[in-house]
Design an enzyme around this catalytic site. Structure first.
Site, PDB file in Angstrom:
ATOM      1  N   CYS A 113       0.834  -1.270   0.062  1.00 43.34           N
ATOM      2  CA  CYS A 113      -0.142  -0.040  -0.236  1.00 43.34           C
ATOM      3  C   CYS A 113       0.731   1.144  -0.147  1.00 43.34           C
ATOM      4  O   CYS A 113       0.370   2.468  -0.525  1.00 43.34           O
ATOM      5  CB  CYS A 113      -0.890   0.074   1.169  1.00 43.34           C
ATOM      6  SG  CYS A 113      -1.924  -1.538   1.476  1.00 43.34           S
ATOM      7  N   HIS A 238      -2.871   7.052   1.825  1.00 43.85           N
ATOM      8  CA  HIS A 238      -3.407   5.705   1.217  1.00 43.85           C
ATOM      9  C   HIS A 238      -4.865   5.584   1.573  1.00 43.85           C
ATOM     10  O   HIS A 238      -5.406   5.627   2.329  1.00 43.85           O
ATOM     11  CB  HIS A 238      -2.570   4.556   1.915  1.00 43.85           C
ATOM     12  CG  HIS A 238      -3.192   3.013   1.605  1.00 43.85           C
ATOM     13  ND1 HIS A 238      -3.497   2.855   0.295  1.00 43.85           N
ATOM     14  CD2 HIS A 238      -3.635   2.078   2.322  1.00 43.85           C
ATOM     15  CE1 HIS A 238      -4.176   1.556   0.464  1.00 43.85           C
ATOM     16  NE2 HIS A 238      -4.134   1.220   1.479  1.00 43.85           N
ATOM     17  N   ASN A 268     -10.341   0.463  -1.956  1.00 39.77           N
ATOM     18  CA  ASN A 268      -8.761   0.112  -1.717  1.00 39.77           C
ATOM     19  C   ASN A 268      -8.208  -0.447  -2.843  1.00 39.77           C
ATOM     20  O   ASN A 268      -8.237  -1.343  -3.155  1.00 39.77           O
ATOM     21  CB  ASN A 268      -8.565  -0.690  -0.553  1.00 39.77           C
ATOM     22  CG  ASN A 268      -7.180  -0.612   0.336  1.00 39.77           C
ATOM     23  OD1 ASN A 268      -6.163  -0.635  -0.804  1.00 39.77           O
ATOM     24  ND2 ASN A 268      -6.917  -1.074   1.463  1.00 39.77           N
TER      25      ASN A 268
END
Length: 312
Positions: A113, A238, A268
């Site tokens: 990530c 993020h 995500n």
């Protein structure tokens, strides 16, 4: 030239959109459950004919066009991804081939990530050191391909996409110093393991770590750049989920900043989330050119990396 800057950005998402109601037809969940717990409404899903390198190349081509550059003017390609199934050729080499580049150095960066902010720092260092003149830095992930569609706590998060940035030398600093690190003892709190590989995480542990440990680190990123949180025009974290983004952003103290919330519509997307969210903010002209923006990635490996950049 002693500094570096992001000259241009680009992003790409597959056309297919999966709503929360669509996800509820696959696993025991509901639109209300998903919105309440992670804040996501929709996510984009790549098909079998859209592998990671295709997503990355689409975003990279848009960044090059925005910068007014030909593919041959790039001498370093970095692709941040954790969903490249093949070991070789790597995604960066495949992107270079798809874009008909000359003979760039090509490397993949797997920090999950926080992959994009790690790769951006590597490109920054390479250009400053003189080992590259211009770099194409891409974050691309196909998270739906490694999702466990029987686990409602994680599969509801996943989306696919890519974001890209062109990094080049300039007279003044447009990319601040990176602050990066990890918590090795908690490295297995976020995992992509097995055959076939599947995503899993210790959700509560990650939430506690992100909301308590990361805000002071993000403030140190600002300090290293000589910027106060109050001076930030935007904060692009993020895009993990809204329940992490909003409290972390509040604790950083960026009271005047636009807070990226692309996770609501994109889910995500791991390494793609930061460059994709930033590219959209710039495209919508929500950040003035030259304004300071905090980029801060965190997640898999319990790694983190952040820097303050000047908006292209």
């Amino acid at each position: 030239m002693t500094g570096t800057r992001i000259a241009a950005l680009g992003h790409y998402q597959p056309a297919k959109v999966l709503t929360n109601d669509d996800v509820a037809a696959l696993v025991d969940t509901s639109d209300e459950w998903i919105r309440t717990r992670v804040g996501i409404r929709t996510r984009h899903i790549a098909g079998p004919d859209e592998p990671v390198d295709e997503l990355a190349a689409q975003a990279g081509a848009k960044a090059l066009a925005a910068a007014g550059l030909a593919p041959g003017e790039i001498d370093l390609v970095l692709v941040a991804t954790s969903t490249a199934i093949d070991r070789s050729p790597n995604m960066a080499a495949r992107v270079a081939a798809k874009l008909s580049m000359g003979s760039p150095a090509t490397m993949d960066v797997n920090v999950v990530c926080s992959g994009f902010t790690h790769a951006l720092a590597i490109a920054d260092h390479a250009v400053r050191a003189g080992s590259a003149e211009r770099a194409l830095v891409i974050g691309a992930d196909k998270m739906t391909e490694i999702a466990d569609w029987t686990d409602r706590s994680s599969c509801v998060l996943m989306g696919d996409g890519a974001g890209a940035a062109v990094v080049e030398g300039c007279a003044e600093d447009g990319i601040g110093p990176v602050l990066w690190g990890s918590v090795p003892t908690m490295g297995d709190a976020v995992r992509i393991e097995g055959t076939p590989p599947r995503f899993a995480q210790e959700g509560q542990s990650v939430y506690r770590w992100a909301t308590t440990q990361l805000p002071p680190i993000a403030r140190k990123v600002c300090e290293k750049a000589g910027v106060t949180p109050e001076e930030l025009a935007a904060v692009v974290l993020h895009q993990a989920n809204l329940r992490i983004i909003e409290p972390v952003a509040a604790k950083i103290g960026a009271v005047n900043a636009v807070i990226a919330r692309d996770v609501v519509d994109s889910g995500n997307t791991s390494a793609a989330s930061i460059p994709m969210a930033l590219s959209k903010l710039v495209e919508r002209r929500e950040i003035p050119s030259g304004a300071p923006v905090l980029l801060f990635g965190f997640g898999g490996n319990l790694s983190y990396a952040g820097q303050v950049i000047r908006c292209p």
